[in-house]
Design an enzyme around this catalytic site. Structure first.
Site, PDB file in Angstrom:
ATOM      1  N   GLN A  11       0.839  -1.203   0.000  1.00  0.00           N
ATOM      2  CA  GLN A  11       0.000   0.000   0.000  1.00  0.00           C
ATOM      3  C   GLN A  11       0.872   1.249   0.000  1.00  0.00           C
ATOM      4  O   GLN A  11       1.336   1.685  -1.050  1.00  0.00           O
ATOM      5  CB  GLN A  11      -0.967  -0.033   1.188  1.00  0.00           C
ATOM      6  CG  GLN A  11      -2.073  -1.059   0.991  1.00  0.00           C
ATOM      7  CD  GLN A  11      -3.211  -0.847   1.962  1.00  0.00           C
ATOM      8  OE1 GLN A  11      -3.721   0.260   2.128  1.00  0.00           O
ATOM      9  NE2 GLN A  11      -3.639  -1.911   2.615  1.00  0.00           N
ATOM     10  N   CYS A  12       1.113   1.833   1.152  1.00  0.00           N
ATOM     11  CA  CYS A  12       1.800   3.123   1.187  1.00  0.00           C
ATOM     12  C   CYS A  12       3.239   3.041   0.661  1.00  0.00           C
ATOM     13  O   CYS A  12       3.705   3.972   0.011  1.00  0.00           O
ATOM     14  CB  CYS A  12       1.761   3.683   2.598  1.00  0.00           C
ATOM     15  SG  CYS A  12       0.052   3.999   3.132  1.00  0.00           S
ATOM     16  N   CYS A  13       3.921   1.941   0.917  1.00  0.00           N
ATOM     17  CA  CYS A  13       5.308   1.822   0.433  1.00  0.00           C
ATOM     18  C   CYS A  13       5.345   1.662  -1.084  1.00  0.00           C
ATOM     19  O   CYS A  13       6.063   2.389  -1.779  1.00  0.00           O
ATOM     20  CB  CYS A  13       6.009   0.654   1.119  1.00  0.00           C
ATOM     21  SG  CYS A  13       6.202   0.880   2.900  1.00  0.00           S
TER      22      CYS A  13
ATOM     23  N   THR B 106       4.087   4.838  -2.899  1.00  0.00           N
ATOM     24  CA  THR B 106       5.112   5.882  -2.871  1.00  0.00           C
ATOM     25  C   THR B 106       6.215   5.585  -3.879  1.00  0.00           C
ATOM     26  O   THR B 106       6.690   6.491  -4.578  1.00  0.00           O
ATOM     27  CB  THR B 106       5.692   6.025  -1.452  1.00  0.00           C
ATOM     28  OG1 THR B 106       4.640   6.414  -0.555  1.00  0.00           O
ATOM     29  CG2 THR B 106       6.809   7.047  -1.405  1.00  0.00           C
TER      30      THR B 106
END
Length: 197
Positions: free
Chosen positions: A116-118, A121
């Protein structure tokens, strides 16, 4: 080329969720600390990112007190701490402006959650022109229920369901998706070798 380590969402909020006991890397804070120490030794910028969902009353609501780094992680003087409300670390923060001002051309990514966030990004960083290194074993994630699974099941039922995607498959899929397209895949030992005694 100047480099920055992005430490994404290694925060107490995750340890307060019922699925924490199923996390792929329970020692994620220690892994991030090891990578942070290596980045500092190399003279790289360390940027800390926290995820917040204000007004929700959940574990990511800053009012709960859980939107803080896990124990063992402490920004050094001058290391930026950003708070985001989106999945990626760029859209709702001044991260790109900060990196540009510091002359950063390469980012190293670790944190929670792998896919998700990793991963998000990493994809956006690549699109913005940064060289990206994704340190997979310095990220952590959780099993994912099938999209048709009934909501509100206890963790034991989720883990017993053959349709639940296990963490090793999530991590492998992220590596397949990123490698050669959005990021170079690295291991913690590549960037922060353990001392030989």
């Amino acid at each position: 080329m100047n480099r920055a380590l992005l430490v994404i969402d290694v925060q107490e909020s995750f340890r307060r969720r019922p699925n924490w006991e199923a996390v792929s890397a329970p020692d994620i804070a220690a892994r991030a600390a090891r990578l942070t120490a290596a980045a500092r030794d190399a003279g790289d910028l360390v940027v800390w990112v926290l995820h917040a969902e204000p007004g929700t009353g959940g574990v990511f609501d800053p009012d709960t007190g859980h939107v803080r780094l896990m124990d063992g992680l402490e920004p050094a003087p001058g290391e930026p701490v950003l708070t985001k409300t989106s999945r990626n670390a760029f859209t709702t923060t001044g991260l790109q402006q900060l990196l540009t001002a510091r002359g950063i051309g390469e980012v190293v990514i670790c944190g929670i959650q792998t896919e998700q966030c990793c991963e998000t990004t990493a994809r956006l960083a690549a699109d913005l022109g940064y060289r990206v290194t994704f340190v997979t074993d310095a990220t952590a994630t959780f099993p994912i229920e099938h999209r048709d699974a009934p909501p509100g099941r206890p963790l034991a039922r989720i883990l017993a369901d053959p349709a639940t995607l296990p963490t090793d498959q999530i991590i492998a899929r992220t590596e397949y998706a990123l490698a050669g397209r959005f990021a170079a895949i690295a291991r913690l030992d590549d960037l922060a070798p353990t001392p030989v005694s």
